[in-house]
Structures are given as structure tokens and as C-alpha cells.
Design a protein around this motif. Sequence first.
Motif, short mmCIF file in Angstrom:
data_model
loop_
_atom_site.label_atom_id
_atom_site.label_comp_id
_atom_site.label_asym_id
_atom_site.label_seq_id
_atom_site.Cartn_x
_atom_site.Cartn_y
_atom_site.Cartn_z
N MET A 56 117.91 -42.96 17.32
CA MET A 56 118.12 -41.91 18.50
C MET A 56 118.12 -40.53 17.87
SD MET A 56 120.14 -43.64 21.69
CE MET A 56 121.39 -44.09 20.90
N VAL A 57 119.01 -40.19 17.08
CA VAL A 57 119.18 -38.83 16.55
C VAL A 57 117.59 -38.54 16.04
CG1 VAL A 57 119.97 -37.13 14.76
CG2 VAL A 57 121.62 -38.86 16.13
N GLU A 58 117.44 -39.25 15.14
CA GLU A 58 115.76 -38.98 14.50
C GLU A 58 114.63 -38.85 15.48
OE1 GLU A 58 113.23 -40.81 10.58
OE2 GLU A 58 114.83 -41.71 11.23
N SER A 59 114.62 -39.89 16.43
CA SER A 59 113.66 -39.77 17.45
C SER A 59 113.67 -38.34 18.24
CB SER A 59 113.89 -40.80 18.42
OG SER A 59 113.34 -42.07 17.48
N MET A 60 114.86 -37.99 18.62
CA MET A 60 115.13 -36.55 19.43
C MET A 60 114.35 -35.52 18.54
SD MET A 60 116.26 -34.72 21.71
CE MET A 60 117.53 -35.69 22.37
N GLY A 61 114.58 -35.51 17.24
CA GLY A 61 114.27 -34.52 16.65
C GLY A 61 112.58 -34.76 16.45
N LEU A 62 112.00 -35.57 16.40
CA LEU A 62 110.60 -36.00 16.24
C LEU A 62 109.89 -35.76 17.56
CD1 LEU A 62 110.37 -39.48 14.39
CD2 LEU A 62 109.92 -37.18 13.37
N PHE A 63 110.37 -35.94 18.80
CA PHE A 63 109.86 -35.92 20.01
C PHE A 63 109.57 -34.23 20.05
CE2 PHE A 63 112.10 -39.91 22.07
CZ PHE A 63 110.82 -40.53 21.52
N LEU A 64 110.68 -33.72 19.77
CA LEU A 64 110.69 -32.17 20.15
C LEU A 64 109.81 -31.59 18.93
CD1 LEU A 64 114.50 -31.28 20.68
CD2 LEU A 64 112.72 -31.67 22.28
N ALA A 65 109.62 -31.82 17.75
CA ALA A 65 108.76 -31.48 16.81
C ALA A 65 107.34 -31.64 17.08
CB ALA A 65 109.15 -31.98 15.42
N ILE A 66 107.32 -32.86 17.56
CA ILE A 66 105.64 -33.32 18.00
C ILE A 66 105.27 -32.64 19.15
CG2 ILE A 66 104.41 -35.23 18.45
CD1 ILE A 66 106.17 -37.12 17.07
N GLY A 67 106.30 -32.25 20.04
CA GLY A 67 105.88 -31.51 21.22
C GLY A 67 105.67 -30.11 21.06
N ASP A 68 106.14 -29.47 19.78
CA ASP A 68 105.74 -28.13 19.23
C ASP A 68 104.46 -28.22 18.80
OD1 ASP A 68 107.80 -26.71 20.18
OD2 ASP A 68 108.93 -26.51 18.16
N ILE A 69 104.13 -29.12 17.86
CA ILE A 69 102.71 -29.37 17.08
C ILE A 69 101.72 -29.36 17.99
CG2 ILE A 69 101.54 -30.71 15.84
CD1 ILE A 69 104.02 -31.64 14.18
N VAL A 70 101.81 -30.11 19.26
CA VAL A 70 100.62 -30.29 20.21
C VAL A 70 100.91 -29.19 21.14
CG1 VAL A 70 100.41 -32.44 19.60
CG2 VAL A 70 101.86 -32.08 21.45
N GLU A 71 101.71 -28.23 21.08
CA GLU A 71 101.68 -27.20 22.12
C GLU A 71 102.03 -27.64 23.55
OE1 GLU A 71 98.43 -24.66 22.00
OE2 GLU A 71 98.38 -24.55 19.80
N LYS A 72 103.15 -28.63 23.56
CA LYS A 72 103.45 -29.22 24.98
C LYS A 72 105.14 -29.37 24.49
CE LYS A 72 103.02 -32.39 28.39
NZ LYS A 72 102.23 -33.61 29.11
N PRO A 73 106.02 -28.22 24.71
CA PRO A 73 107.37 -28.39 24.49
C PRO A 73 108.06 -29.38 25.43
CG PRO A 73 106.54 -25.94 24.67
CD PRO A 73 105.40 -26.91 24.96
N ILE A 74 108.96 -30.06 24.92
CA ILE A 74 109.51 -31.38 25.45
C ILE A 74 110.81 -30.76 26.21
CG2 ILE A 74 110.48 -33.64 25.37
CD1 ILE A 74 107.53 -33.44 25.08
#
Length: 447
Positions: free
Chosen positions: A254-272
Amino acid sequence: MTTAVHPVDQILSTRQMLTLGLQHMAVSYIGAIAVPMIIASALKMSQADTIVLISTTLFCSGIATLLQTIGFWKFGVRLPILQGVAFSSVGPVIAIGTNPAVGFAGVCGAVIAAGLFTLLAAPLVGRLRRFFPPVVTGCIVTVIGLQLFPVAYDWVGGGRNAANFGAPSFLLVAAVVVATILLINRFGSPLLRNLAVLVGMIVGTLLGCAMGMGNFHGVADAPWVTLPVPFHFGVPVFAVVPALTMIVVMIVQMVESMGLFLAIGDIVEKPIEEEEAINGLRANGLASAIAGMFAAFPFIAFMENVGLVVLTGVRSRWVVAVSGVLMCLVALVPKAGAVIAATPTAALGGAGIAMFGVVAAAGIQTLARVDYEHNRYNVLIVGFTIAAALVPVLAPTLFKQLPDWSQPFLHSGVVIACLVSVALNLLLNGTEEAHVPASVVRTAGRA
């Protein structure tokens, strides 16, 4: 007045959806079947049960991908994320499965229990979203790319267990794949550039097979059709210790997924936002509960596919949803999956070099937007985070003397990056800095 559709939500032409979806599935397939093969070998499963385990894992991976990409109600982060089995679950699964008191049915029960726990805990963990400003997400993305390089190097050399690891023939195949990807990006049409990784892998596979690489014996042995059914290994056994063990694994994920969701959101220019992060964690919990019923394992985002999103510039979640459907279909036809699995490892390595490199570059882009001139603490946060997060990669035995309970948290560089960067940001910058909105990252290689 019409509102422009965000690239993440765009639905492309049928041809693009199918070809790009196939590309996503192709680059993730080896990683998707690696965990069930390792577990089946460790638990001394028969060939028939191994095929079932691989099929159920692929099938549930497709379901988990659909939950995250398409979503429904309060489930799914709705980003281009392909879900695969987390390697952090291998050790606990083997430990539970080899316990004669519970057996593999105990694994299924533990995964179901951990999935239900994640469903309940998602709102609590999701509230941590505000502690992930750009300096944190930038560190996470950079570490993701850097920690994957050793994996790509192993593939380039023909596989870690290859007798002639690093043979010139392996290096040649990987180099041809890299050259093909670069040439297509330089001279190819927009559609061909989007498929550069898939074309590079095909070229590398043909060259590798011509040089005697690629093992197609498994294709003949694989059955044409198999049907994943729930409770193949019996009624799940719910035992306290196995369930608690898997819950610890899920807390880490869950800790890792939280970081991944936010990081991927930044990458695709859609902040989570917080609610979207919670929805993503709920989807992970539901997917894990379903996986436990089908004798599969907990899932997490595959970074190979994030690298592919960055490399192609195609950010549509619907493309990745198509790859989820394709994984479900391949799970029903093991012989088709065996053909993909026969791809020479060196060809996959060439693709890995390209994909993991652009992930690291995306992280560096985010960090380049962080203010270092007026806030010297950010330099310390980045420096100490990367130094700590690369320990599992560069010095994997350094933390082995620490207590057993801490090992799941120290096994993953991404988890360490999350914990260290968040803690340092709170310590040095305080809560005000933690509320800074996620920065917009311009993806590399956009077509």
C-alpha cells in the motif's frame, strides 16, 4: 463549449488500441509469469498445477488491470497502469505454502484476508497523499528507473542463470533492439514510433532465433485451452499467522502503491487527489481478494509499462485496459502465452534498457522543477533518499542483520524511497511544504 478530453481518457482507433495493447502485454508477460513459476517450483507443484497457477495469475492480472484502468464506483485510480504480481509476496507465499498445517489453501486464505484488510485500510492510507509533494514523487520515479537497471542488465546478458552470461551474441541482440527503437523514433511515422518497442522486440527475437536463442519446447508442451476456476486448490484455509504475514506484505505494498499512483499521475500530467488514491488502493484490495479465490497473488503496478507510456507518449488508460483484456484471453490459451514466453531474454533486455531509462529520465525531469536555490533542504532530501533507496540494489545484504519484522519494508527500493523522502520532507520542510501540489511533468518521447 466542449471540454477537451485529457490524454489519459482518450479512446484511440481500434487498430491503435489493439496494437498498443499488445505491446504493453508483450513487454510485461515475462514478469507476469515469473512469480507463479518461482512459487510453483519452490512448492514442487506438478506441471498441470503449474500451468493452472500461471493461467490464474495472468487472468487475475488482467482483472486487476481493468479495475485500475477503467474502474467502477469507488474502485480504480483510472490511470494507464498494468497490474502484475509483486515480487515482495514470493517469500511469504512460499513460507505459508510449505507449512503442512495450511498448505497452498492457506496461501489462498491469507491473500483473501489481506485483500479485505486493504479494502478497509485504504481510506486511512489514502489520506497520506498530501505528504507527497514534487520533491517526494520525483525521488520515487527516479529510484524506480534506477533500481530496474540491474534487471535490464541481467536480461541483456541472457538471463542471470545463463551458462554463457554476457556472451557477445546476447549483447548483439540487445544492441540491435536498442538501435531499432532509436531509429524508429528518429525516422518512423507517428504510429510506428508508438510501436517502436514491440517492433524492436520482434526484430531482436527474429535475430535471436536465427542465432539459436529462444526455447520453443514449452509451446509444444502447453495445452491449447485452460479455464481458470476458483478454489482449484481446495477451499481456502484462514489461519491467523499466515493472514497476518500477508497483511504485512499488503501494508508494504500500500505504501509502495501510494507512491506509484502519485508518481505515475505526475508522469502522465494528471495529478492524483486523495480520493483517487484511495480508490486505487481499494482496487488493489479487491483484486487481491479475487486473486486469492483463483489461487493467485497480490498485485502492484508494473513499471515496464510505465516506461512504455513515457517512451511512446501514449497515455490513454484505455490502451492499457485492452492489454488487461488480452492478458485474460492469453490466460485461457496457454499455448499462445508460451510463444510470447519464448522471446529471447536478450531481446527483452534491449527493450528494458529503453523503458527503464526513460522512467529514470521522467523522475529527473520532476526533480529539475524542484526549488533548490531558495530551499537547500530539498538537496538533502533528494540526496539521502536516493542513497538509501538504492541499498537493496547495490548492497542487498546490508540490512540482513536487522529484525525480521523490518525486512519487508527494506526489501524494496521504492518503499524505502517513499518512507525516507516523506519523513525527511516533513522533518526539514514541515507540513506546509507537504501541501504543495504535484508538479506537471512533460513526458519524454511524445509522438
